[in-house]
Motif scaffolding. Structure first.
Motif, PDB file in Angstrom:
ATOM      1  N   GLU A   6     -51.028  30.746 -14.315  1.00  0.00           N
ATOM      2  CA  GLU A   6     -49.885  31.547 -13.864  1.00  0.00           C
ATOM      3  C   GLU A   6     -49.225  32.309 -15.006  1.00  0.00           C
ATOM      4  N   GLU A   7     -49.962  32.583 -16.085  1.00  0.00           N
ATOM      5  CA  GLU A   7     -49.336  33.199 -17.260  1.00  0.00           C
ATOM      6  C   GLU A   7     -48.661  34.536 -16.953  1.00  0.00           C
ATOM      7  N   ALA A   8     -49.129  35.254 -15.943  1.00  0.00           N
ATOM      8  CA  ALA A   8     -48.556  36.566 -15.623  1.00  0.00           C
ATOM      9  C   ALA A   8     -47.163  36.462 -15.010  1.00  0.00           C
ATOM     10  N   VAL A   9     -46.822  35.319 -14.405  1.00  0.00           N
ATOM     11  CA  VAL A   9     -45.558  35.234 -13.664  1.00  0.00           C
ATOM     12  C   VAL A   9     -44.648  34.091 -14.089  1.00  0.00           C
ATOM     13  N   ILE A  10     -45.174  33.076 -14.744  1.00  0.00           N
ATOM     14  CA  ILE A  10     -44.388  31.867 -14.967  1.00  0.00           C
ATOM     15  C   ILE A  10     -43.187  32.094 -15.890  1.00  0.00           C
ATOM     16  N   GLY A  11     -43.296  33.009 -16.829  1.00  0.00           N
ATOM     17  CA  GLY A  11     -42.174  33.283 -17.725  1.00  0.00           C
ATOM     18  C   GLY A  11     -40.962  33.805 -16.976  1.00  0.00           C
ATOM     19  N   ASP A  12     -41.164  34.792 -16.101  1.00  0.00           N
ATOM     20  CA  ASP A  12     -40.052  35.339 -15.322  1.00  0.00           C
ATOM     21  C   ASP A  12     -39.466  34.287 -14.390  1.00  0.00           C
ATOM     22  N   THR A  13     -40.338  33.487 -13.795  1.00  0.00           N
ATOM     23  CA  THR A  13     -39.862  32.450 -12.875  1.00  0.00           C
ATOM     24  C   THR A  13     -38.994  31.442 -13.614  1.00  0.00           C
ATOM     25  N   LEU A  14     -39.478  30.940 -14.733  1.00  0.00           N
ATOM     26  CA  LEU A  14     -38.694  29.953 -15.480  1.00  0.00           C
ATOM     27  C   LEU A  14     -37.417  30.566 -16.039  1.00  0.00           C
ATOM     28  N   GLU A  15     -37.473  31.814 -16.430  1.00  0.00           N
ATOM     29  CA  GLU A  15     -36.264  32.502 -16.909  1.00  0.00           C
ATOM     30  C   GLU A  15     -35.193  32.497 -15.819  1.00  0.00           C
TER      31      GLU A  15
ATOM     32  N   ALA B   3     -44.779  28.028 -20.567  1.00  0.00           N
ATOM     33  CA  ALA B   3     -43.824  27.105 -19.941  1.00  0.00           C
ATOM     34  C   ALA B   3     -43.157  26.217 -20.990  1.00  0.00           C
ATOM     35  N   ARG B   4     -43.933  25.747 -21.957  1.00  0.00           N
ATOM     36  CA  ARG B   4     -43.365  24.892 -23.006  1.00  0.00           C
ATOM     37  C   ARG B   4     -42.295  25.629 -23.819  1.00  0.00           C
ATOM     38  N   GLY B   5     -42.358  26.916 -23.870  1.00  0.00           N
ATOM     39  CA  GLY B   5     -41.333  27.705 -24.550  1.00  0.00           C
ATOM     40  C   GLY B   5     -39.956  27.533 -23.926  1.00  0.00           C
ATOM     41  N   PHE B   6     -39.902  27.053 -22.681  1.00  0.00           N
ATOM     42  CA  PHE B   6     -38.626  26.855 -21.990  1.00  0.00           C
ATOM     43  C   PHE B   6     -38.110  25.423 -22.107  1.00  0.00           C
ATOM     44  N   GLU B   7     -38.880  24.537 -22.702  1.00  0.00           N
ATOM     45  CA  GLU B   7     -38.426  23.156 -22.840  1.00  0.00           C
ATOM     46  C   GLU B   7     -37.173  23.052 -23.713  1.00  0.00           C
ATOM     47  N   ALA B   8     -37.004  23.972 -24.640  1.00  0.00           N
ATOM     48  CA  ALA B   8     -35.833  23.955 -25.528  1.00  0.00           C
ATOM     49  C   ALA B   8     -34.529  24.203 -24.780  1.00  0.00           C
ATOM     50  N   THR B   9     -34.604  24.692 -23.540  1.00  0.00           N
ATOM     51  CA  THR B   9     -33.387  24.953 -22.765  1.00  0.00           C
ATOM     52  C   THR B   9     -32.728  23.665 -22.288  1.00  0.00           C
ATOM     53  N   GLY B  10     -33.474  22.566 -22.331  1.00  0.00           N
ATOM     54  CA  GLY B  10     -32.923  21.315 -21.823  1.00  0.00           C
ATOM     55  C   GLY B  10     -32.986  21.192 -20.315  1.00  0.00           C
ATOM     56  N   ARG B  11     -33.724  22.088 -19.679  1.00  0.00           N
ATOM     57  CA  ARG B  11     -33.874  22.076 -18.219  1.00  0.00           C
ATOM     58  C   ARG B  11     -35.313  21.881 -17.780  1.00  0.00           C
TER      59      ARG B  11
ATOM     60  N   LEU C 217     -35.007  30.361 -13.317  1.00  0.00           N
ATOM     61  CA  LEU C 217     -34.615  28.988 -12.985  1.00  0.00           C
ATOM     62  C   LEU C 217     -33.660  28.390 -14.009  1.00  0.00           C
ATOM     63  N   VAL C 218     -33.828  28.688 -15.273  1.00  0.00           N
ATOM     64  CA  VAL C 218     -32.921  28.113 -16.270  1.00  0.00           C
ATOM     65  C   VAL C 218     -31.548  28.762 -16.223  1.00  0.00           C
ATOM     66  N   ARG C 219     -31.410  29.828 -15.476  1.00  0.00           N
ATOM     67  CA  ARG C 219     -30.110  30.509 -15.337  1.00  0.00           C
ATOM     68  C   ARG C 219     -29.419  30.209 -14.015  1.00  0.00           C
ATOM     69  N   LEU C 220     -29.914  29.246 -13.276  1.00  0.00           N
ATOM     70  CA  LEU C 220     -29.269  28.895 -12.009  1.00  0.00           C
ATOM     71  C   LEU C 220     -27.858  28.386 -12.260  1.00  0.00           C
ATOM     72  N   GLU C 221     -26.970  28.681 -11.325  1.00  0.00           N
ATOM     73  CA  GLU C 221     -25.569  28.285 -11.441  1.00  0.00           C
ATOM     74  C   GLU C 221     -25.383  26.890 -10.844  1.00  0.00           C
ATOM     75  N   TYR C 222     -25.907  25.898 -11.510  1.00  0.00           N
ATOM     76  CA  TYR C 222     -25.798  24.517 -11.030  1.00  0.00           C
ATOM     77  C   TYR C 222     -25.817  23.634 -12.263  1.00  0.00           C
ATOM     78  N   ASP C 223     -25.123  22.510 -12.211  1.00  0.00           N
ATOM     79  CA  ASP C 223     -25.003  21.728 -13.424  1.00  0.00           C
ATOM     80  C   ASP C 223     -26.051  20.636 -13.596  1.00  0.00           C
ATOM     81  N   ARG C 224     -26.494  19.988 -12.535  1.00  0.00           N
ATOM     82  CA  ARG C 224     -27.420  18.861 -12.687  1.00  0.00           C
ATOM     83  C   ARG C 224     -28.749  19.147 -11.993  1.00  0.00           C
ATOM     84  N   TYR C 225     -29.678  19.710 -12.754  1.00  0.00           N
ATOM     85  CA  TYR C 225     -31.023  19.936 -12.224  1.00  0.00           C
ATOM     86  C   TYR C 225     -32.019  19.962 -13.370  1.00  0.00           C
ATOM     87  N   VAL C 226     -33.262  19.700 -13.016  1.00  0.00           N
ATOM     88  CA  VAL C 226     -34.354  19.729 -13.973  1.00  0.00           C
ATOM     89  C   VAL C 226     -35.542  20.414 -13.293  1.00  0.00           C
TER      90      VAL C 226
END
Length: 185
Positions: free
Chosen positions: A52-61, A88-96, A63-72
């Motif tokens: 999913e390399e063509a789409v996963i970056g935008d999707t995770l971007e 995808a591992r590039g987004f692990e630093a977000t803590g989400r 998701l990490v900006r959702l307006e909710y406090d407790r989610y993973v």
């Protein structure tokens, strides 16, 4: 010859009353939608991903900006041969986000197996009190997210509002496909 059109007046009054009732009900629904009070259960989004390399970056971007406090977000990389896991591992630093790689000997057994893997990982995280699920107490809402989907920023608030009703056991929501503009359909 005279034609009595009194019935037409009654009909138009009924139609008008119908629209007034719909308007009042829509105001009530809007008020309920805007209220963010009530229980806000923790949520885990499990995302199966295979090449999913063509789409996963935008999707995770999104998701990490959702307006909710407790989610993973648990990304289960099912034997991708492209850069899906690295992106995808590039987004692990977000803590989400947590990325789980399925080894080649179990990869490719279908989406059900991938979702079960994600669910098992979530259960282990909860049991071990993993930092990504710190503070997750009580029931956890588990969602399934496609690697090419996007959610509205307040989507999890909507889900939480719906799950506040004890008779609700599941929610299906519409998604925006991230690469929809690039396809024929």
């Amino acid at each position: 010859m005279t034609v009595d059109v009194t019935w037409l007046g009654y009909f138009m009054a009924g139609v008008s009353l119908y629209y007034v009732v719909l308007f009042v009900l829509s105001l009530d629904a809007l008020e309920r939608r805007d209220s963010r009070g009530g229980p806000r259960p923790p949520m885990a989004l499990i995302m199966p991903a295979h090449n999913e390399e063509a789409v996963i970056g935008d999707t995770l971007e999104s998701l990490v900006r959702l307006e909710y406090d407790r989610y993973v977000v648990i990304v289960v990389n099912d034997g991708s041969t492209d850069a899906t896991g690295e992106l995808a591992r590039g987004f692990e630093a977000t803590g989400r986000v947590l990325v789980v790689d399925r080894p080649p000997e179990v990869a490719g057994q279908g989406k059900g197996a991938v979702l079960n893997e994600g669910y098992n990982v979530l259960n282990r995280m909860l049991a071990e009190q993993h930092p990504l699920v710190a503070g997750f107490a009580g029931d956890v809402v588990v969602g399934v997210m496609d690697a090419d989907g996007e959610l509205e920023p307040d989507a999890l608030d909507e889900v939480a509002r719906l799950f506040a009703d004890p008779q609700v056991g599941g929610v299906q929501m519409g998604v925006i496909i991230g690469n929809a503009r690039g396809g024929l359909i």
